[in-house]
Scaffold this active site. Structure first.
Site, PDB file in Angstrom:
ATOM      1  CG  ASN A  37      57.190  37.026  55.921  1.00 40.61           C
ATOM      2  OD1 ASN A  37      56.492  37.106  54.737  1.00 40.61           O
ATOM      3  ND2 ASN A  37      57.006  38.108  56.617  1.00 40.61           N
ATOM      4  CG  ASP A  81      53.198  38.992  64.137  1.00 34.77           C
ATOM      5  OD1 ASP A  81      52.674  40.009  63.552  1.00 34.77           O
ATOM      6  OD2 ASP A  81      52.737  37.766  63.843  1.00 34.77           O
ATOM      7  CE  LYS A  85      78.272  35.176  60.312  1.00 31.44           C
ATOM      8  NZ  LYS A  85      79.009  34.501  59.279  1.00 31.44           N
ATOM      9  N   PRO A  88      54.917  47.305  65.709  1.00 29.54           N
ATOM     10  CG  PRO A  88      55.263  49.098  64.305  1.00 29.54           C
ATOM     11  CD  PRO A  88      56.074  48.219  65.060  1.00 29.54           C
ATOM     12  CG  ASP A  89      48.643  45.268  63.909  1.00 34.03           C
ATOM     13  OD1 ASP A  89      48.292  45.591  62.808  1.00 34.03           O
ATOM     14  OD2 ASP A  89      48.434  43.928  64.222  1.00 34.03           O
ATOM     15  CB  ILE A  90      51.046  48.576  59.670  1.00 33.03           C
ATOM     16  CG1 ILE A  90      52.744  48.519  60.071  1.00 33.03           C
ATOM     17  CG2 ILE A  90      50.816  49.631  58.632  1.00 33.03           C
ATOM     18  CD1 ILE A  90      53.539  48.083  59.014  1.00 33.03           C
ATOM     19  CG  PHE A 111      45.417  40.343  52.611  1.00 34.09           C
ATOM     20  CD1 PHE A 111      44.966  41.569  52.208  1.00 34.09           C
ATOM     21  CD2 PHE A 111      45.174  39.256  51.835  1.00 34.09           C
ATOM     22  CE1 PHE A 111      44.692  41.753  50.911  1.00 34.09           C
ATOM     23  CE2 PHE A 111      44.915  39.524  50.624  1.00 34.09           C
ATOM     24  CZ  PHE A 111      44.585  40.715  50.168  1.00 34.09           C
ATOM     25  CE  LYS A 158      44.850  37.843  62.295  1.00 29.12           C
ATOM     26  NZ  LYS A 158      45.486  37.005  61.495  1.00 29.12           N
ATOM     27  CE  LYS A 173      45.675  42.372  63.074  1.00 29.82           C
ATOM     28  NZ  LYS A 173      47.306  42.338  62.900  1.00 29.82           N
TER      29      LYS A 173
HETATM   30  O1  C5P Z   1      47.991  39.762  63.051  1.00 29.36           O
HETATM   31  P1  C5P Z   1      48.275  39.373  61.650  1.00 29.36           P
HETATM   32  O2  C5P Z   1      49.815  39.344  61.241  1.00 29.36           O
HETATM   33  O3  C5P Z   1      47.792  37.723  61.327  1.00 29.36           O
HETATM   34  O4  C5P Z   1      47.380  40.128  60.614  1.00 29.36           O
HETATM   35  C1  C5P Z   1      47.310  40.236  59.256  1.00 29.36           C
HETATM   36  C2  C5P Z   1      47.183  41.595  58.880  1.00 29.36           C
HETATM   37  O5  C5P Z   1      47.620  42.499  59.579  1.00 29.36           O
HETATM   38  C3  C5P Z   1      47.575  41.806  57.489  1.00 29.36           C
HETATM   39  O6  C5P Z   1      46.746  42.713  56.759  1.00 29.36           O
HETATM   40  C4  C5P Z   1      48.801  42.564  57.900  1.00 29.36           C
HETATM   41  O7  C5P Z   1      49.284  43.159  56.711  1.00 29.36           O
HETATM   42  C5  C5P Z   1      48.465  43.345  58.983  1.00 29.36           C
HETATM   43  N1  C5P Z   1      49.685  43.379  59.982  1.00 29.36           N
HETATM   44  C6  C5P Z   1      50.188  44.722  60.166  1.00 29.36           C
HETATM   45  N2  C5P Z   1      51.160  44.930  60.863  1.00 29.36           N
HETATM   46  C7  C5P Z   1      51.642  43.896  61.787  1.00 29.36           C
HETATM   47  C8  C5P Z   1      51.314  42.660  61.639  1.00 29.36           C
HETATM   48  C9  C5P Z   1      50.172  42.154  60.687  1.00 29.36           C
HETATM   49  O8  C5P Z   1      49.647  45.648  59.547  1.00 29.36           O
HETATM   50  N3  C5P Z   1      52.609  44.240  62.488  1.00 29.36           N
END
Ligand code: C5P
Length: 408
Positions: free
Chosen positions: A208, A276, A286, A304-306, A323, A337, A341
């Site tokens: 991104n 995501d 390739k 994973p959502d960190i 963020f 969020k 989260k």
């Molecule tokens: O769900 P979204 O990506 O919009 O959420 C943004 C926030 O979640 C940011 O703080 C980003 O660093 C964190 N994030 C994360 N792991 C992911 C996706 C987003 O920590 N896989």
């Protein structure tokens, strides 16, 4: 300023004569002053006048057998509490930005693990030149401190910004640096920054547009307030900030592992734009175009959502900030969020207008107490404001009652 050790680096410019006054002011304030004079500096003032005023040897030569055996440039760079470069010429700033080590001054600056304050001094056009401005931005991104330059009439007869700050103002900046309240001293902070790259095959990835500018600025701002910062960053074109432990990762899975490895921490700021989804295990070869023109069948799995993992994990930092970069319905997304989260604050920003890669940002701080819109500002200013808010929050009494509750 008593017991403070300043290493003053004087480079070539007519403002070098003012540095003699700076040495006098520093000595008067109780500091000890060691000096390095560059070849250019020697064109304007002499090592003898510098040594006479500082009361210490004036170093000039990188390859001096005598100086290297007695002191050595590495030792010189470590034996100070602060390096002050005044005047900082356009050439020395450029060499610092490039990490050159072609004379004693540049080598000492490259070798130091101490803060560096520069007082630029040059012709107005040289200061305004894109090359100098780029160098200065780069240096500030690395955590280099700056005082001036001032606006005014120059020795060359032109008018504008480029005059070295007055010695009294440089002294004030030095005093401010030492007096600066370090409200986050003893606290540890984890900051994530930049994008993640999720490899598809050996040459392609899902990424991104995140530049890492905001996350890196937050890491620097927290360190400025005394926090022990670990910066976990995806691939960015920014230099590692000075004095900050920086861990480089590519994928979200690697970022999570690096974050977990840096726990426990008191503060976590997740500014990274984490992908995501990921293709998972990248293909060994390739992917080739198919004869029937059909696109490859890319199967993505969720990363994973960190932020959520840190917020809900056993080692949860006492303040977790996420963020929310959105292109629509910013506030609704930020509020939901905050809940989903499990973090404490969300810094929401509308990225529909090219925030990625830009130097400015407009954010809204969303907490359980409500939303607070901040004026558009430079990413460094936003970072400093956020760091101040973090410090104010962390120092509130409710952040230290654990000990009390154990005792009571
Ligand atoms: O769900 P979204 O990506 O919009 O959420 C943004 C926030 O979640 C940011 O703080 C980003 O660093 C964190 N994030 C994360 N792991 C992911 C996706 C987003 O920590 N896989």
């Amino acid at each position: 300023m008593k017991n403070k050790r300043i290493l003053l680096i004087i480079s070539g410019g007519i403002a070098a004569y003012k540095s003699l006054e700076l040495i006098r002011l520093l000595k008067k304030s109780g500091a000890s002053v060691g000096c390095i004079l560059t070849k250019g500096g020697e064109q304007f003032i002499t090592p003898l006048s510098v040594a006479s005023l500082s009361g210490q040897q004036c170093y000039t030569d990188l390859f001096s057998l005598k100086d290297e055996t007695e002191m050595g440039h590495i030792q010189l760079s470590r034996d100070a509490d602060l390096l002050v470069v005044a005047p900082a010429s356009a050439d020395l700033l450029a060499r610092m930005a490039q990490g050159r080590s072609d004379d004693l001054a540049a080598t000492t600056i490259l070798a130091t693990d101490k803060p560096v304050l520069v007082a630029p001094a040059m012709n107005v056009r040289m200061w305004n030149h894109a090359a100098t401005q780029d160098n200065m931005i780069r240096l500030e991104q690395r955590g280099i401190l700056r005082v001036g330059p001032d606006d005014g009439e120059m020795a060359c007869g032109e008018y504008g910004p480029g005059r070295m700050a007055e010695p009294e103002d440089i002294l004030a900046a030095i005093e401010k640096h030492f007096a600066q309240n370090k409200p986050l001293a003893g606290k540890s902070a984890l900051v994530t920054s930049g994008p993640t790259h999720e490899p598809i095959d050996p040459v392609r990835f899902i990424g991104n547009r995140s530049s890492g500018k905001q996350g890196h600025a937050i890491a620097i701002a927290l360190a400025d307030l005394g926090a022990d910062v670990t910066l976990v960053t995806g691939p960015v074109a920014l230099p590692d900030p000075l004095g900050i432990k920086t861990v480089h990762i590519e994928t979200a899975a690697e970022m999570l592992a690096a974050c977990n490895a840096s726990l426990p921490a008191d503060i976590a700021v997740c500014a990274a734009a984490v992908a995501d989804w990921t293709p998972g295990k990248p293909l060994d070869q390739k992917i080739k175009k198919r004869g029937d023109k059909s696109p490859p069948d890319l199967k993505l799995i969720e990363n994973p959502d960190i932020l959520a993992t840190l917020s809900k994990g056993p080692n949860r930092p006492s303040l977790v900030i996420g963020f929310a970069a959105e292109t629509e319905n910013l506030m609704d997304a930020a509020k939901s969020k905050l809940k989903s989260k499990g973090c404490d604050w969300i810094v929401a920003n509308d990225v529909s207008e090219g925030v990625f890669g830009a130097d400015e940002n407009t954010v809204t701080l969303v907490t359980s107490a409500g939303a607070e819109e901040w004026e558009k500002a430079g990413k460094q200013d936003i970072a400093h404001k956020l760091a101040q808010r973090i410090a104010a929050h962390i120092s509130q009494p409710q952040h230290t009652p654990r000990l009390k509750s154990v005792l009571s």
